[in-house]
Design a protein around this motif. Structure first.
Motif, mmCIF file in Angstrom:
data_model
loop_
_atom_site.group_PDB
_atom_site.id
_atom_site.type_symbol
_atom_site.label_atom_id
_atom_site.label_comp_id
_atom_site.label_asym_id
_atom_site.label_seq_id
_atom_site.Cartn_x
_atom_site.Cartn_y
_atom_site.Cartn_z
ATOM 1 N N MET A 3 0.801 -1.603 0.126
ATOM 2 C CA MET A 3 -0.133 -0.255 -0.167
ATOM 3 C C MET A 3 1.173 1.627 0.038
ATOM 4 O O MET A 3 1.769 1.588 0.719
ATOM 5 C CB MET A 3 -0.954 -0.102 1.205
ATOM 6 C CG MET A 3 -2.176 0.781 1.184
ATOM 7 S SD MET A 3 -3.558 0.329 0.743
ATOM 8 C CE MET A 3 -4.826 1.459 0.828
ATOM 9 N N LEU A 4 0.430 2.280 -0.878
ATOM 10 C CA LEU A 4 1.359 3.554 -0.764
ATOM 11 C C LEU A 4 0.960 4.450 0.203
ATOM 12 O O LEU A 4 -0.685 4.569 0.748
ATOM 13 C CB LEU A 4 1.064 3.993 -2.044
ATOM 14 C CG LEU A 4 1.749 3.414 -3.527
ATOM 15 C CD1 LEU A 4 0.974 3.579 -4.791
ATOM 16 C CD2 LEU A 4 3.241 3.139 -3.431
ATOM 17 N N CYS A 5 1.256 5.240 1.155
ATOM 18 C CA CYS A 5 1.556 6.158 1.621
ATOM 19 C C CYS A 5 0.618 7.695 0.767
ATOM 20 O O CYS A 5 0.780 7.045 -0.516
ATOM 21 C CB CYS A 5 2.790 6.762 2.221
ATOM 22 S SG CYS A 5 3.847 7.768 1.646
ATOM 23 N N GLN A 6 0.057 8.497 1.539
ATOM 24 C CA GLN A 6 -0.169 9.552 0.895
ATOM 25 C C GLN A 6 0.775 10.396 0.379
ATOM 26 O O GLN A 6 0.540 10.709 -1.112
ATOM 27 C CB GLN A 6 -1.225 10.883 1.495
ATOM 28 C CG GLN A 6 -2.504 10.180 2.510
ATOM 29 C CD GLN A 6 -2.692 11.192 2.696
ATOM 30 O OE1 GLN A 6 -1.827 11.957 3.527
ATOM 31 N NE2 GLN A 6 -3.834 11.759 2.647
#
Length: 72
Positions: free
Chosen positions: A1-4
């Protein structure tokens, strides 16, 4: 999952690399974002369009009608 931050960087990279012209316009008809492909289509540098009304890209005979539609 990518961070913002990673997601934002990926979105920006996709926008810059897109071969098609992309404009993001707010509800008032003001250009908020323009990618580099916009210049080939319009002759305007993307930076020059930021903060301008979208109707700057329309022929004069269309501007009045577009303005009326935007007020709806």
């Amino acid at each position: 999952m990518l961070c913002q931050e990673e997601a934002a960087a990926l979105e920006r990279a996709i926008l810059v690399a897109a071969p098609d012209a992309i404009l993001l316009v707010n509800a008032q008809g003001v250009i908020q974002l323009a990618n580099p492909a916009v210049q080939a289509l319009t002759g305007y540098a993307p930076e020059a369009l930021l903060g301008q009304r979208l109707d700057v890209l329309m022929p004069p005979e269309v501007r009045a009608r577009h303005g009326a539609l935007m007020q709806r």
